[in-house]
Design a protein around this motif. Sequence first.
Motif, PDB file in Angstrom:
ATOM      1  N   PRO A  25     -16.833  32.698  53.109  1.00  0.00           N
ATOM      2  CA  PRO A  25     -17.386  32.932  51.772  1.00  0.00           C
ATOM      3  C   PRO A  25     -18.906  32.410  51.643  1.00  0.00           C
ATOM      4  N   PRO A  26     -19.722  32.900  50.820  1.00  0.00           N
ATOM      5  CA  PRO A  26     -21.106  32.582  50.783  1.00  0.00           C
ATOM      6  C   PRO A  26     -21.168  31.198  50.682  1.00  0.00           C
ATOM      7  N   ALA A  27     -22.351  30.305  50.985  1.00  0.00           N
ATOM      8  CA  ALA A  27     -22.665  29.047  50.721  1.00  0.00           C
ATOM      9  C   ALA A  27     -22.695  28.754  49.296  1.00  0.00           C
ATOM     10  N   ILE A  28     -23.151  29.604  48.529  1.00  0.00           N
ATOM     11  CA  ILE A  28     -23.247  29.445  46.876  1.00  0.00           C
ATOM     12  C   ILE A  28     -21.855  29.239  46.443  1.00  0.00           C
ATOM     13  N   TYR A  29     -20.977  29.884  46.902  1.00  0.00           N
ATOM     14  CA  TYR A  29     -19.668  29.880  46.389  1.00  0.00           C
ATOM     15  C   TYR A  29     -19.129  28.477  46.691  1.00  0.00           C
ATOM     16  N   PHE A  30     -19.316  27.938  48.075  1.00  0.00           N
ATOM     17  CA  PHE A  30     -18.712  26.681  48.349  1.00  0.00           C
ATOM     18  C   PHE A  30     -19.238  25.650  47.664  1.00  0.00           C
ATOM     19  N   LEU A  31     -20.732  25.813  47.468  1.00  0.00           N
ATOM     20  CA  LEU A  31     -21.445  24.648  46.592  1.00  0.00           C
ATOM     21  C   LEU A  31     -20.866  24.721  45.243  1.00  0.00           C
ATOM     22  N   LYS A  32     -20.852  25.632  44.432  1.00  0.00           N
ATOM     23  CA  LYS A  32     -20.402  25.718  43.046  1.00  0.00           C
ATOM     24  C   LYS A  32     -18.967  24.988  43.163  1.00  0.00           C
ATOM     25  N   GLN A  33     -18.253  25.358  43.883  1.00  0.00           N
ATOM     26  CA  GLN A  33     -16.813  24.842  43.990  1.00  0.00           C
ATOM     27  C   GLN A  33     -16.732  23.323  43.999  1.00  0.00           C
ATOM     28  N   ALA A  34     -17.679  23.017  45.115  1.00  0.00           N
ATOM     29  CA  ALA A  34     -17.834  21.645  45.304  1.00  0.00           C
ATOM     30  C   ALA A  34     -18.154  20.798  44.203  1.00  0.00           C
ATOM     31  N   ALA A  35     -19.090  21.290  43.561  1.00  0.00           N
ATOM     32  CA  ALA A  35     -19.973  20.584  42.226  1.00  0.00           C
ATOM     33  C   ALA A  35     -19.055  20.956  40.904  1.00  0.00           C
ATOM     34  N   GLY A  36     -18.118  21.925  41.203  1.00  0.00           N
ATOM     35  CA  GLY A  36     -17.271  22.074  39.948  1.00  0.00           C
ATOM     36  C   GLY A  36     -17.859  22.908  38.668  1.00  0.00           C
ATOM     37  N   ILE A  37     -18.874  23.722  39.202  1.00  0.00           N
ATOM     38  CA  ILE A  37     -19.663  24.375  37.989  1.00  0.00           C
ATOM     39  C   ILE A  37     -19.407  25.938  38.356  1.00  0.00           C
ATOM     40  N   GLN A  38     -19.620  26.566  37.179  1.00  0.00           N
ATOM     41  CA  GLN A  38     -19.721  28.190  37.198  1.00  0.00           C
ATOM     42  C   GLN A  38     -20.892  28.951  37.544  1.00  0.00           C
ATOM     43  N   ARG A  39     -21.920  28.110  36.997  1.00  0.00           N
ATOM     44  CA  ARG A  39     -23.466  28.804  37.355  1.00  0.00           C
ATOM     45  C   ARG A  39     -24.439  27.774  37.369  1.00  0.00           C
ATOM     46  N   GLY A  40     -25.507  28.060  38.073  1.00  0.00           N
ATOM     47  CA  GLY A  40     -26.592  27.245  38.570  1.00  0.00           C
ATOM     48  C   GLY A  40     -27.472  26.955  37.323  1.00  0.00           C
ATOM     49  N   ALA A  41     -28.570  26.349  37.755  1.00  0.00           N
ATOM     50  CA  ALA A  41     -29.639  25.709  36.559  1.00  0.00           C
ATOM     51  C   ALA A  41     -30.449  27.207  36.246  1.00  0.00           C
ATOM     52  N   MET A  42     -30.556  27.294  34.874  1.00  0.00           N
ATOM     53  CA  MET A  42     -31.764  28.206  34.305  1.00  0.00           C
ATOM     54  C   MET A  42     -33.100  27.870  34.741  1.00  0.00           C
ATOM     55  N   LYS A  43     -33.381  26.657  34.509  1.00  0.00           N
ATOM     56  CA  LYS A  43     -34.846  26.280  34.857  1.00  0.00           C
ATOM     57  C   LYS A  43     -34.649  25.244  35.901  1.00  0.00           C
ATOM     58  N   VAL A  44     -34.681  25.723  36.968  1.00  0.00           N
ATOM     59  CA  VAL A  44     -34.430  24.986  38.290  1.00  0.00           C
ATOM     60  C   VAL A  44     -35.701  23.873  38.422  1.00  0.00           C
ATOM     61  N   GLY A  45     -35.419  22.766  38.602  1.00  0.00           N
ATOM     62  CA  GLY A  45     -36.558  21.742  38.812  1.00  0.00           C
ATOM     63  C   GLY A  45     -36.752  20.923  37.374  1.00  0.00           C
ATOM     64  N   HIS A  46     -36.251  21.260  36.434  1.00  0.00           N
ATOM     65  CA  HIS A  46     -36.264  20.823  35.080  1.00  0.00           C
ATOM     66  C   HIS A  46     -34.836  20.363  34.521  1.00  0.00           C
ATOM     67  N   GLU A  47     -34.082  21.024  35.131  1.00  0.00           N
ATOM     68  CA  GLU A  47     -32.491  20.239  34.828  1.00  0.00           C
ATOM     69  C   GLU A  47     -31.274  20.420  36.022  1.00  0.00           C
ATOM     70  N   VAL A  48     -30.468  19.545  35.734  1.00  0.00           N
ATOM     71  CA  VAL A  48     -29.591  19.433  36.907  1.00  0.00           C
ATOM     72  C   VAL A  48     -28.322  20.183  36.523  1.00  0.00           C
ATOM     73  N   SER A  49     -27.916  21.137  37.367  1.00  0.00           N
ATOM     74  CA  SER A  49     -26.804  21.861  37.018  1.00  0.00           C
ATOM     75  C   SER A  49     -25.425  21.158  37.357  1.00  0.00           C
ATOM     76  N   GLY A  50     -25.438  20.342  38.424  1.00  0.00           N
ATOM     77  CA  GLY A  50     -24.278  19.460  39.134  1.00  0.00           C
ATOM     78  C   GLY A  50     -24.836  18.639  40.121  1.00  0.00           C
ATOM     79  N   LYS A  51     -23.715  18.014  40.604  1.00  0.00           N
ATOM     80  CA  LYS A  51     -24.020  16.866  41.848  1.00  0.00           C
ATOM     81  C   LYS A  51     -23.134  17.217  42.791  1.00  0.00           C
TER      82      LYS A  51
END
Length: 195
Positions: A88-114
Amino acid sequence: MSKLGSRLKSMKKTVEKVQHGILRTNIPAGMAAAGPPLGPMLGQRGINIAAFCKDFNERTKDIKEGIPLPTRVYVHPDRSYEIEIYKPPAIYFLKQAAGIQRGAMKVGHEVSGKITLKHIYEIAKIKIEDPPLQIRTLEGICLMLCGIARSLGLEVVKNLDAKEYGEFLKERAAIVEQQKKELQEKKEAKMLRTG
């Protein structure tokens, strides 16, 4: 000579109809179906759609259904094919590991997960099995994953407290809902202006 020329021309037309080469697409595990978008892509290349779907679903039956799998289909001139299924794509794994459904809308101005460095390392160990990444070092893949994580708005940390992160995710869910509401309002306002 003209008979031979017309024959070659008709053969050339037949060959041009079948597109050879590589088809690159993401297909959900165990869910290949003849409908769009997969069916038309396969049909253009002259591949038997039903046989392909059956073959793909059989090969991915051990993987959780619905996980997106980057797939390369090598189409031969005789309309036969070879399927190469990546992890699976890296983005899929990263979102699963962080427990999020979507990334940040304003990258650099908000944290979508850790996500922790251990998560990055474990994902890199999985992704190194993909043929395009086999020439890279594990460290190189980890750096690539850190870059992808930043583009999603994920913060890479050494340690993560489960309780604190749970609170963060609750706060983040409220922010995401507010962003969705704002997007919907903008969309409706735009439709009113154009209508």
